[in-house]
Each structure stands twice: as C-alpha cells, then as structure tokens.
Design an enzyme around this catalytic site. Structure first.
Site, short mmCIF file in Angstrom:
data_model
loop_
_atom_site.label_atom_id
_atom_site.label_comp_id
_atom_site.label_asym_id
_atom_site.label_seq_id
_atom_site.Cartn_x
_atom_site.Cartn_y
_atom_site.Cartn_z
N HIS A 12 4.18 5.87 11.83
CA HIS A 12 3.84 5.66 10.18
C HIS A 12 2.99 6.80 10.16
CE1 HIS A 12 3.00 4.07 6.58
NE2 HIS A 12 2.63 2.89 6.90
N LYS A 53 26.07 -4.94 -0.42
CA LYS A 53 27.55 -4.92 -0.15
C LYS A 53 28.17 -4.12 1.07
CE LYS A 53 27.64 -4.34 -5.26
NZ LYS A 53 27.83 -3.51 -6.30
N ARG A 93 0.89 -1.17 -0.04
CA ARG A 93 0.07 0.16 0.05
C ARG A 93 0.77 1.43 -0.10
NH1 ARG A 93 -3.01 -4.13 1.80
NH2 ARG A 93 -0.90 -4.74 2.53
N THR A 94 1.83 1.40 0.99
CA THR A 94 2.61 2.72 0.92
C THR A 94 3.29 3.03 -0.01
OG1 THR A 94 2.42 2.10 3.47
CG2 THR A 94 3.88 4.01 2.91
N ARG A 128 11.17 4.16 4.11
CA ARG A 128 10.74 3.17 5.10
C ARG A 128 11.97 2.23 5.51
NH1 ARG A 128 5.54 -1.17 4.73
NH2 ARG A 128 4.83 1.00 5.46
N1 CP Z 1 -0.52 -0.13 6.01
C1 CP Z 1 0.75 -0.45 5.35
O1 CP Z 1 1.49 0.24 5.72
O2 CP Z 1 0.74 -1.37 4.33
P1 CP Z 1 2.00 -1.90 3.52
O3 CP Z 1 3.13 -2.40 4.62
O4 CP Z 1 1.65 -2.81 2.47
O5 CP Z 1 2.67 -0.66 3.00
#
Ligand code: CP
Length: 310
Positions: A132, A82, A54-55, A104
C-alpha cells in the site's frame, strides 16, 4: 518510472522527492484556493475492488485539486459482477484513454499484473497483503513533519503484521530511510520470516515500545484471516491494545499513528486516539491527499515525457 506499484521499487531519493513535493501540496490544500492545473487535460479513473474511505476519497480529491477529470468506477455495479475478468475490465477502460489508473484489489500482485496490460500510469491503492505504497508515503510525511527528520528513529509497528500491506510497505520505506523498525505483536500475527527483514521482533508491548519515537498501531484484519486464528478482542486489547500504561514505555514525545480504519477498544484506546498531544491520526489523513497529489503529479510528468519522446 511509469507506475507506482510498491515501495520496493523506489530509491530513497525518489521517496524524498515525493515527500518534498507533497509538502508543497499541504500548503496548497490549506489555502483559500485549493486548486492547480498540474493535471489539467488528464483523465484519472479510480477502480476500487475493495472497500475504502480514506484512500478512495483522497485520490479523488487529489485528482480534482490538480485539475484532472476524475471518474470513480462503481465496481459493485460493473460488469465484473457478470463474470468479466480484472484484465478485461482494465483493457476496456484502457481503450477509453485514461492517463492515471488508481487500483485497489484484494489479491496480492493483481495491480502489478494489470499494469503490464495498460498504456497509462497505474497507482497501487492497496493489493491484498502485498503493498500500500501511498499509505507508507503519507505515514513517512507525517513522521517527517512531526519529528523533523525521517532517519535514525525508533519506530514500533504493532499488531496484525501478518495480514497487513500497510506494515509491509512501511517496513520497506522506513528501512530504506535508515530507521530502526520493531514489530510488536502476538507470534501468530507476525510472519515467520520477519526476523530476516532487518527488523527486531517483540511479543511484549512494554519491551517493544521502550524508547520508541513512533508507535504505529494496526487493525486486526479479520477479513484476511481465512478462518484461522482469530484472537478474542478482549484478550487482544488487554495484551496488545495501546493504552496510556503501554504508551508510557515509549519516549515522552512519541507520536501515535494508525492508518485507519480504527477499531477503538480493540487495538487502541479511544482516549489515546483522540489525544491531540500524542495522536497524529488526523494528520495522516491530511497528508494522504498531499502525497497522492504529489505521486500523481510526478507520474504525469513522466508520462508526458514518455509520450513526447514517442
Ligand atoms: N488506510 C486505508 O487504506 O484506509 P481505507 O481502507 O479507508 O482506504
């Protein structure tokens, strides 16, 4: 601000500003022409050191819908393999003059650290158990559109709170907007200091969901449990999985949320997840694109101002 690192740093007015702009991007995304040139000429790099559906997809779509040049770094194929460090990787990419860096990372605080080393705007797409922020913003937009307001609501966040950056960002955001937040889950999955966060804590779903407007379910984050207590899925579903019987304790018009990815039959019954009268899970995904468009648009405005002021 230059970066979006967490909800902790945001004022309620800034949260409302993101949501108001995101509302307009929902309309754009639903239109026949899903394009604007707000980010034209800017370069966006997505660096995902952890899996995402999603993100990552929504940040990419958001950048493209606003006309940015978007690059997705394939971290599995990068020189991280590496032995290059996160900071050296970031400095290398920074030397190519990106404007927006979406990151992320599995370690809490890694994105904050990286933001101190680069000259562009950094957006936290999830760091360890820490924050998040765009997830909490998209959840807030979903709630505001479904309930017509984002204050004085009873909201239950249920399940694995201890390992969840989604829970942490949501607790911060919903608290700042003056909602009543309850955490519901087994004591082993609720942090010991949770009672000091301005929330109510329950270990019983029936009591925790009583009179709630919003029921937010979370995934069991086994990958973060470090070999510690991992509940049996069957037992967990029996006590904490959201089914029709447990949901009946919430208000009749309560909405059901889940940030995804979802484990059907573990934290939520598939029938509830698919019930379009109760579940707003697909709306959350839709709002994810709009909120990320808004967040990047606002940061780009700040970046342009900062640059024009020298
Ligand atoms: N909700 C969420 O962060 O989903 P993903 O891990 O698929 O990005």
């Amino acid at each position: 601000a230059r970066h979006l690192l967490g909800i902790e740093q945001l004022h309620p007015i800034e949260i409302a500003t993101v949501l108001d702009l995101a509302d307009s991007y929902v309309d754009l995304s639903r239109g026949a022409v899903k394009h604007s040139d707000r980010l034209a000429g800017l370069t966006q790099i997505n660096m995902f050191f952890e899996n995402s559906t999603r993100t990552q997809a929504s940040f990419e779509l958001a950048g493209k819908r606003l006309g940015a040049d978007v690059m997705n770094m394939a971290m599995q194929a990068s020189s991280i393999k590496k032995g290059e460090t996160l900071i050296d990787t970031a400095l290398t990419l920074n030397a190519m003059h990106p404007d927006l860096l979406v990151v992320r990372h599995p370690h809490s605080g890694a994105v904050d650290l990286l933001a101190q080393k680069v000259t562009c705007a950094v957006l936290n797409a999830g760091d360890g158990r820490h924050e998040h922020p765009t997830q909490a913003l998209l959840d807030a937009l979903t709630i505001r559109r479904a309930k017509g307001r984002l204050h004085r609501l009873n909201i239950a966040i249920c399940g694995d709170i201890a390992h969840s950056r989604v829970a942490r960002s949501n607790i911060l955001l919903l608290g700042k907007m003056e909602n009543r937040v309850r955490l519901v889950g087994p004591p082993t999955l609720i942090p010991s200091g949770a009672a000091d966060w301005g929330v109510e804590v329950y270990d019983d779903m029936a009591k925790g969901l009583e009179g709630c407007d919003v029921v937010m379910m979370l995934r069991l984050q086994k990958e973060r449990m470090d070999g510690g207590f991992i509940p049996s899925e069957r037992e967990y579903y029996h006590r904490y999985g959201l089914d029709a019987e447990k949901l009946a304790h919430a208000k009749e018009d309560a909405i059901v949320m889940h940030p995804g990815p979802m484990n059907r039959g573990v934290e939520i019954d598939g029938t509830i997840a698919d019930d379009i009268n109760r579940s707003v899970i697909q709306e959350q995904v839709e709002m994810g694109v709009a909120v990320r468009m808004a967040a990047m648009d606002l940061l780009a405005q700040n970046l342009r101002e900062e640059r024009s002021n020298g």
